[in-house]
Design a protein around this motif. Structure first.
Motif, PDB file in Angstrom:
ATOM      1  N   LEU A  68      -5.384   4.849  -2.522  1.00 29.78           N
ATOM      2  CA  LEU A  68      -5.114   5.897  -2.089  1.00 29.78           C
ATOM      3  C   LEU A  68      -4.364   5.601  -0.608  1.00 29.78           C
ATOM      4  O   LEU A  68      -3.316   6.130  -0.261  1.00 29.78           O
ATOM      5  CB  LEU A  68      -5.733   6.933  -2.122  1.00 29.78           C
ATOM      6  N   ARG A  69      -5.447   4.756  -0.028  1.00 35.74           N
ATOM      7  CA  ARG A  69      -4.822   4.301   1.506  1.00 35.74           C
ATOM      8  C   ARG A  69      -3.653   3.781   1.401  1.00 35.74           C
ATOM      9  O   ARG A  69      -2.833   4.004   2.491  1.00 35.74           O
ATOM     10  CB  ARG A  69      -5.978   3.539   1.875  1.00 35.74           C
ATOM     11  N   GLY A  70      -3.412   2.851   0.360  1.00 33.97           N
ATOM     12  CA  GLY A  70      -2.006   2.309   0.573  1.00 33.97           C
ATOM     13  C   GLY A  70      -0.851   3.222   0.273  1.00 33.97           C
ATOM     14  O   GLY A  70       0.092   3.099   0.826  1.00 33.97           O
ATOM     15  N   ALA A  71      -1.156   4.221  -0.458  1.00 31.81           N
ATOM     16  CA  ALA A  71      -0.177   5.133  -1.009  1.00 31.81           C
ATOM     17  C   ALA A  71       0.214   6.140   0.299  1.00 31.81           C
ATOM     18  O   ALA A  71       1.375   6.157   0.654  1.00 31.81           O
ATOM     19  CB  ALA A  71      -0.482   6.003  -2.064  1.00 31.81           C
ATOM     20  N   LEU A  72      -0.990   6.337   0.933  1.00 36.57           N
ATOM     21  CA  LEU A  72      -0.630   7.208   2.247  1.00 36.57           C
ATOM     22  C   LEU A  72       0.196   6.461   3.451  1.00 36.57           C
ATOM     23  O   LEU A  72       0.999   6.820   3.860  1.00 36.57           O
ATOM     24  CB  LEU A  72      -1.897   7.721   2.636  1.00 36.57           C
ATOM     25  N   ASP A  73      -0.182   5.161   3.385  1.00 34.74           N
ATOM     26  CA  ASP A  73       0.369   4.328   4.428  1.00 34.74           C
ATOM     27  C   ASP A  73       1.724   4.070   3.958  1.00 34.74           C
ATOM     28  O   ASP A  73       2.481   4.263   4.887  1.00 34.74           O
ATOM     29  CB  ASP A  73      -0.313   2.920   4.560  1.00 34.74           C
ATOM     30  N   ALA A  74       2.107   3.966   2.783  1.00 38.60           N
ATOM     31  CA  ALA A  74       3.528   3.800   2.272  1.00 38.60           C
ATOM     32  C   ALA A  74       4.479   5.169   2.698  1.00 38.60           C
ATOM     33  O   ALA A  74       5.504   5.043   3.201  1.00 38.60           O
ATOM     34  CB  ALA A  74       3.672   3.382   0.983  1.00 38.60           C
ATOM     35  N   ALA A  75       3.670   6.195   2.176  1.00 44.25           N
ATOM     36  CA  ALA A  75       4.465   7.369   2.743  1.00 44.25           C
ATOM     37  C   ALA A  75       4.824   7.769   4.034  1.00 44.25           C
ATOM     38  O   ALA A  75       5.939   8.000   4.581  1.00 44.25           O
ATOM     39  CB  ALA A  75       3.675   8.696   2.039  1.00 44.25           C
ATOM     40  N   LEU A  76       3.697   7.403   4.984  1.00 40.04           N
ATOM     41  CA  LEU A  76       3.728   7.516   6.341  1.00 40.04           C
ATOM     42  C   LEU A  76       4.729   6.682   7.155  1.00 40.04           C
ATOM     43  O   LEU A  76       5.082   6.990   7.951  1.00 40.04           O
ATOM     44  CB  LEU A  76       2.394   7.608   6.794  1.00 40.04           C
ATOM     45  N   SER A  77       4.779   5.339   6.413  1.00 39.78           N
ATOM     46  CA  SER A  77       5.766   4.378   7.175  1.00 39.78           C
ATOM     47  C   SER A  77       7.107   4.358   6.697  1.00 39.78           C
ATOM     48  O   SER A  77       7.877   3.813   7.286  1.00 39.78           O
ATOM     49  CB  SER A  77       5.076   2.983   6.770  1.00 39.78           C
ATOM     50  N   GLY A 100      12.244  -0.458   5.112  1.00 42.09           N
ATOM     51  CA  GLY A 100      11.514   0.593   3.961  1.00 42.09           C
ATOM     52  C   GLY A 100      10.059   1.021   4.396  1.00 42.09           C
ATOM     53  O   GLY A 100       9.627   1.735   3.789  1.00 42.09           O
ATOM     54  N   GLY A 101       9.476   0.266   5.399  1.00 41.77           N
ATOM     55  CA  GLY A 101       7.877   0.702   5.530  1.00 41.77           C
ATOM     56  C   GLY A 101       7.310  -0.038   4.440  1.00 41.77           C
ATOM     57  O   GLY A 101       7.767  -1.172   3.849  1.00 41.77           O
ATOM     58  N   SER A 102       5.927   0.035   4.312  1.00 43.84           N
ATOM     59  CA  SER A 102       4.920  -0.632   3.419  1.00 43.84           C
ATOM     60  C   SER A 102       5.515  -0.330   2.113  1.00 43.84           C
ATOM     61  O   SER A 102       5.734   1.002   1.892  1.00 43.84           O
ATOM     62  CB  SER A 102       3.561  -0.515   3.650  1.00 43.84           C
ATOM     63  N   LEU A 103       5.177  -1.056   0.927  1.00 41.78           N
ATOM     64  CA  LEU A 103       5.301  -0.884  -0.479  1.00 41.78           C
ATOM     65  C   LEU A 103       3.889  -0.430  -0.870  1.00 41.78           C
ATOM     66  O   LEU A 103       2.794  -1.111  -0.601  1.00 41.78           O
ATOM     67  CB  LEU A 103       5.740  -1.920  -1.302  1.00 41.78           C
ATOM     68  N   HIS A 104       3.795   0.414  -1.916  1.00 47.55           N
ATOM     69  CA  HIS A 104       2.479   0.524  -2.753  1.00 47.55           C
ATOM     70  C   HIS A 104       2.482  -0.042  -4.049  1.00 47.55           C
ATOM     71  O   HIS A 104       3.455   0.473  -4.874  1.00 47.55           O
ATOM     72  CB  HIS A 104       2.138   2.097  -2.772  1.00 47.55           C
ATOM     73  N   GLY A 105       1.307  -0.765  -4.181  1.00 49.81           N
ATOM     74  CA  GLY A 105       1.172  -1.227  -5.859  1.00 49.81           C
ATOM     75  C   GLY A 105       0.583  -0.165  -6.715  1.00 49.81           C
ATOM     76  O   GLY A 105      -0.441   0.507  -6.314  1.00 49.81           O
ATOM     77  N   HIS A 106       1.192   0.078  -7.767  1.00 46.49           N
ATOM     78  CA  HIS A 106       0.958   1.091  -8.507  1.00 46.49           C
ATOM     79  C   HIS A 106      -0.824   0.976  -9.170  1.00 46.49           C
ATOM     80  O   HIS A 106      -1.159  -0.122  -9.352  1.00 46.49           O
ATOM     81  CB  HIS A 106       1.598   1.170  -9.908  1.00 46.49           C
ATOM     82  N   GLY A 107      -1.403   1.663  -8.804  1.00 42.66           N
ATOM     83  CA  GLY A 107      -2.633   1.979  -9.332  1.00 42.66           C
ATOM     84  C   GLY A 107      -3.731   1.484  -8.207  1.00 42.66           C
ATOM     85  O   GLY A 107      -5.025   1.590  -8.237  1.00 42.66           O
ATOM     86  N   SER A 108      -3.246   0.801  -7.101  1.00 49.23           N
ATOM     87  CA  SER A 108      -4.403   0.377  -5.919  1.00 49.23           C
ATOM     88  C   SER A 108      -4.701   1.777  -5.267  1.00 49.23           C
ATOM     89  O   SER A 108      -4.454   2.881  -5.520  1.00 49.23           O
ATOM     90  CB  SER A 108      -3.529  -0.801  -5.071  1.00 49.23           C
TER      91      SER A 108
END
Length: 360
Positions: free
Chosen positions: A317-326, A307-315
């Protein structure tokens, strides 16, 4: 607080390593000195404990001029961590860690007890205390080096490229360990590195030095990435500084979407033209079923795409973008503190939030 007041270091051959450095390191923070080789960052650090004597100017530690105490007394009150730990090879770990307390007049029993506590504090089992440095990995040796620097509980900790000699995975773990220790101990830390990624990851303030011992910029990591002082700083932090800067923007403004979900172990029908997210019984994401997947009497994890990386809610934006791209589905999976599924976010949604922030 550590204060540099117009500090210069000029060597006998005429080389100016540090030129009129003035800055204040705030108490209880991690400040990172970063720059290319020969820029004076290590010399600046080593002047704090008088391993290098300033040619002119004044350095204050806790409001006291460093020239007031004897150098040996000064150094016993300042923790110092160097590359490859610098441990004494003929002493076991407990005796290595106990070095400064013993020099400060502690009893051997008290110093060794303190050493045992610090082994555990830096994430090493107490039974390693009787081993010698050669019996440890590079990462373990660096942890012992940090423990030794903390042994007499100094208010100031100087760290000269302490993690540069270990591999990237171990290095990231040591960075995490330093941040955890800082949360517990609240030391005033000056950390030297040539790696801008390391600087912005661990520093609360970043001082960028240019060749010739000149301070080019001093500020928060976000400020340095968002608004470089000049072309030198912009080139040093790199053309991807905007991406790095996402680490300092939280994702609370993201709007989450929902996707179809299935449960591991349950019977499933054939998927249509969309990706389906598989969850376990605790609603934690385990992978994706691709479009056109066949029906199954019991869904298995082996049937899924990672599933790629997971993004912790509220952390960040880099983590959110990484999760979407992966993500194979093009949707970053967002989870709560327990790892349970909350929703998904696309790269386009992240970019919209960034653009709104820039416009504001």
């Amino acid at each position: 607080m550590i204060e540099f007041q117009a500090v210069t270091k000029r060597f006998p051959d005429g080389t100016t390593a540090v030129d009129e450095l003035s800055l204040s390191v705030e108490e209880g923070t991690i400040t990172v000195f970063v720059g290319p080789s020969g820029c004076g960052k290590t010399t600046s650090l080593r002047m704090v404990n008088r391993m290098v004597e300033p040619s002119s100017g004044t350095i204050l530690v806790g409001g006291e001029d460093i020239r007031t105490p004897h150098p040996a007394v000064l150094r016993r009150g300042i923790g110092y961590v160097i590359q490859q730990a610098g441990l004494f090879p003929h002493r076991n770990l407990l005796d290595n860690i106990a070095t400064v307390p013993l020099l400060s007049g502690w009893t051997r029993a008290k110093a060794r007890a303190r050493a045992g506590e610090l082994l555990e504090l830096v994430g090493l089992p107490a039974e390693l205390g009787k081993r010698y440095p050669a019996q440890l990995s590079g990462g373990q040796q660096q942890r012992v080096g940090v423990a030794r620097a903390l042994a007499a509980d100094p208010p100031v900790l100087l760290m000269d490229e302490p993690f540069s000699a270990v591999d990237p995975v171990v290095r990231e773990g040591l960075q995490d360990e330093l941040l955890r220790l800082q949360d517990e101990l609240d030391k005033t830390v000056v950390f030297v590195t040539h790696d801008i990624d390391e600087a912005v990851r661990i520093g609360e303030k970043v001082a960028v030095f240019r060749t010739g011992g000149l301070l080019a910029q001093y500020g928060s990591p976000a400020d340095v990435l968002r608004d470089p002082a000049d072309d030198f700083v912009a080139n040093f932090v790199g053309k991807d500084r905007g991406y790095r800067g996402l680490s300092f923007l939280d994702s609370t403004g993201l709007t989450l979407s929902q996707v179809p979900t299935v449960t591991i172990g349950a019977p499933v029908e054939a998927t249509g033209s969309e990706w389906v997210l598989a969850l376990n019984e605790q609603r934690q994401p385990r992978g994706w079923r691709s479009p056109g997947s066949a029906p199954s009497a019991a869904l298995r994890e082996g049937d899924l795409h990672a599933g790629g990386s997971l993004h912790g809610h509220g952390s960040s934006l880099r983590g959110a973008l990484d999760a979407a791209l992966s993500s194979p589905a093009g949707q970053g999976v967002v989870v709560d503190d327990t790892g349970a599924y909350l929703g998904v976010v696309s790269a386009e949604t992240v970019l919209e939030v960034i653009n709104r922030g820039s416009a504001g």
